[in-house]
Motif scaffolding. Structure first.
Motif, PDB file in Angstrom:
ATOM      1  N   UNK A  29       8.200  -2.411  17.266  1.00  0.00           N
ATOM      2  CA  UNK A  29       7.080  -2.424  16.073  1.00  0.00           C
ATOM      3  C   UNK A  29       6.169  -1.005  16.144  1.00  0.00           C
ATOM      4  N   UNK A  30       5.852  -1.179  14.597  1.00  0.00           N
ATOM      5  CA  UNK A  30       4.266   0.508  14.309  1.00  0.00           C
ATOM      6  C   UNK A  30       4.755   0.315  13.183  1.00  0.00           C
ATOM      7  N   UNK A  31       3.179   1.203  12.607  1.00  0.00           N
ATOM      8  CA  UNK A  31       2.707   1.811  11.276  1.00  0.00           C
ATOM      9  C   UNK A  31       3.060   2.768  11.180  1.00  0.00           C
ATOM     10  N   UNK A  32       3.943   3.317   9.693  1.00  0.00           N
ATOM     11  CA  UNK A  32       4.065   4.708   9.331  1.00  0.00           C
ATOM     12  C   UNK A  32       3.307   5.292   8.333  1.00  0.00           C
ATOM     13  N   UNK A  33       2.398   6.497   8.781  1.00  0.00           N
ATOM     14  CA  UNK A  33       1.752   6.388   7.688  1.00  0.00           C
ATOM     15  C   UNK A  33       2.022   7.337   7.157  1.00  0.00           C
TER      16      UNK A  33
ATOM     17  N   UNK B 179       1.901   1.540  17.881  1.00  0.00           N
ATOM     18  CA  UNK B 179       3.481   1.722  17.703  1.00  0.00           C
ATOM     19  C   UNK B 179       2.998   0.273  19.172  1.00  0.00           C
ATOM     20  N   UNK B 180       4.073  -1.023  19.723  1.00  0.00           N
ATOM     21  CA  UNK B 180       4.006  -1.263  20.616  1.00  0.00           C
ATOM     22  C   UNK B 180       5.405  -1.914  20.556  1.00  0.00           C
ATOM     23  N   UNK B 181       5.433  -2.667  22.495  1.00  0.00           N
ATOM     24  CA  UNK B 181       6.692  -3.337  22.906  1.00  0.00           C
ATOM     25  C   UNK B 181       6.232  -3.946  23.482  1.00  0.00           C
TER      26      UNK B 181
ATOM     27  N   UNK C  44       9.270  -1.109  26.930  1.00  0.00           N
ATOM     28  CA  UNK C  44       9.993   0.211  26.703  1.00  0.00           C
ATOM     29  C   UNK C  44       9.189   0.977  25.731  1.00  0.00           C
ATOM     30  N   UNK C  45       8.229   1.145  26.438  1.00  0.00           N
ATOM     31  CA  UNK C  45       7.815   1.954  25.410  1.00  0.00           C
ATOM     32  C   UNK C  45       8.603   3.644  25.086  1.00  0.00           C
ATOM     33  N   UNK C  46       9.634   3.619  25.812  1.00  0.00           N
ATOM     34  CA  UNK C  46      10.665   4.875  25.694  1.00  0.00           C
ATOM     35  C   UNK C  46      11.452   4.700  25.125  1.00  0.00           C
ATOM     36  N   UNK C  47      11.766   3.081  25.261  1.00  0.00           N
ATOM     37  CA  UNK C  47      12.787   2.342  23.836  1.00  0.00           C
ATOM     38  C   UNK C  47      12.587   2.296  22.496  1.00  0.00           C
TER      39      UNK C  47
ATOM     40  N   UNK D  15       0.830  -1.436  -0.124  1.00  0.00           N
ATOM     41  CA  UNK D  15       0.166   0.153  -0.007  1.00  0.00           C
ATOM     42  C   UNK D  15       0.795   1.147  -0.087  1.00  0.00           C
ATOM     43  N   UNK D  16       0.620   1.904  -0.748  1.00  0.00           N
ATOM     44  CA  UNK D  16       1.765   3.511  -0.738  1.00  0.00           C
ATOM     45  C   UNK D  16       1.244   3.783   0.485  1.00  0.00           C
ATOM     46  N   UNK D  17       2.249   4.622   1.008  1.00  0.00           N
ATOM     47  CA  UNK D  17       1.993   5.584   1.779  1.00  0.00           C
ATOM     48  C   UNK D  17       2.429   5.162   3.465  1.00  0.00           C
ATOM     49  N   UNK D  18       1.953   3.959   3.113  1.00  0.00           N
ATOM     50  CA  UNK D  18       2.096   3.623   4.869  1.00  0.00           C
ATOM     51  C   UNK D  18       3.342   1.661   4.789  1.00  0.00           C
ATOM     52  N   UNK D  19       3.846   2.139   5.748  1.00  0.00           N
ATOM     53  CA  UNK D  19       5.489   1.242   5.320  1.00  0.00           C
ATOM     54  C   UNK D  19       5.102   0.191   7.732  1.00  0.00           C
ATOM     55  N   UNK D  20       5.389  -0.724   7.683  1.00  0.00           N
ATOM     56  CA  UNK D  20       5.250  -1.359   8.512  1.00  0.00           C
ATOM     57  C   UNK D  20       6.803  -1.465   8.991  1.00  0.00           C
ATOM     58  N   UNK D  21       7.171  -1.442  10.463  1.00  0.00           N
ATOM     59  CA  UNK D  21       7.979  -0.874  10.938  1.00  0.00           C
ATOM     60  C   UNK D  21       8.745  -1.913  11.908  1.00  0.00           C
ATOM     61  N   UNK D  22      10.066  -2.788  12.895  1.00  0.00           N
ATOM     62  CA  UNK D  22       9.830  -3.741  13.228  1.00  0.00           C
ATOM     63  C   UNK D  22      11.385  -3.533  13.944  1.00  0.00           C
ATOM     64  N   UNK D  23      11.292  -3.569  15.155  1.00  0.00           N
ATOM     65  CA  UNK D  23      13.179  -4.036  15.816  1.00  0.00           C
ATOM     66  C   UNK D  23      13.127  -5.228  15.840  1.00  0.00           C
ATOM     67  N   UNK D  24      13.901  -5.576  16.299  1.00  0.00           N
ATOM     68  CA  UNK D  24      14.225  -6.837  16.630  1.00  0.00           C
ATOM     69  C   UNK D  24      15.190  -7.314  17.206  1.00  0.00           C
ATOM     70  N   UNK D  25      14.732  -8.690  18.217  1.00  0.00           N
ATOM     71  CA  UNK D  25      16.823  -8.926  19.027  1.00  0.00           C
ATOM     72  C   UNK D  25      17.704  -9.402  17.784  1.00  0.00           C
TER      73      UNK D  25
END
Length: 235
Positions: free
Chosen positions: A163-167, A178-180, A184-187, A145-155
């Motif tokens: 992770x989060x969605x960026x639109x 946004x989820x953790x 740890x929401x600050x990180x 989908x144009x304009x929408x990206x799923x972001x992830x941080x892995x160990x």
């Protein structure tokens, strides 16, 4: 000093950005919404946790919304983006209140998250977001989908750490979901904002949060710019 007009403009921008994300998710489920001057609406019931309507201006009326959504099927919901409607007489109760948030463009540092690529990665992202309670809410078609990206941080072992969605819309990037899993929401905000700065430099960041999630966003440099309210139809 930010004026009331600037706060309202930022709320409008955040509301339209959020509506665009809701519309994209609905399209991925085969549901076509409609854009009007005062609201985005869906004539069919939207997927779980997503509203049937999102108001786009403070001038939106109940007529702009209720005549354009399905009131027969259970679970109708409205995102009242300016907490300006009173839908109690139409059979709705307040589900929750929240605040739109806005942050000037962040600065990039060396580390950032990755982009979710492929159905298997998206499934792992959704399981982490829902703590194992959801699968299939985010169809793989959303990855294109144009304009929408799923972001992830892995160990180091490849497990989803955050992770989060960026639109993207206009000159802003909207962050949602946004989820953790470790709490740890600050990180999570720090990593997410760094990723936004590297991928889409110079763009302000918007979204909405409530409770402890709002407190974490404010610690990350956001300002609460306006109220919103979500209504759920009784029965």
């Amino acid at each position: 000093m930010t004026t009331d007009i600037e706060y309202e403009d930022r709320s409008r921008e955040a509301a339209r950005n959020n509506a665009a994300w809701c519309a994209a998710l609905c399209r991925a489920h085969g549901i076509s919404g409609e854009w009007g001057p005062h609201a985005w609406t869906s004539p069919r019931r939207t997927p779980l946790l997503y509203p049937d309507a999102v108001t786009l201006t403070p001038q939106a009326s109940a007529r702009d919304v209720l005549g354009r959504i399905d009131l027969a099927a259970p679970g109708a919901s409205v995102k009242d983006s300016f907490a300006a409607l009173d839908l109690t007489g139409d059979g709705f109760d307040v589900l929750f209140d929240a605040r739109w948030i806005h942050r000037p463009a962040p600065e990039a540092v060396t580390e950032s998250w990755q982009l979710v690529r492929g159905a298997a990665e998206l499934t792992a992202w959704e399981r982490a977001w829902s703590r194992g309670g959801s699968e299939g809410l985010f169809p793989p078609g959303l990855l294109a989908a144009p304009g929408h990206t799923f972001l992830v941080d892995r160990d180091d072992e490849g497990r989803v750490r955050a992770g989060a969605v960026a639109s993207r819309s206009g000159e802003v990037v909207g962050i949602s979901n946004l989820h953790a899993p470790d709490g740890d929401l600050d990180a999570a905000w720090a990593g997410c904002l760094t990723t936004v700065a590297r991928a889409w430099p110079g763009r302000a960041v918007v979204g909405y949060e409530s409770g402890d999630d709002l407190a974490a966003a404010l610690r990350a440099g956001f300002t609460a710019v306006g109220p919103l309210r979500v209504w759920l139809r009784r029965g």
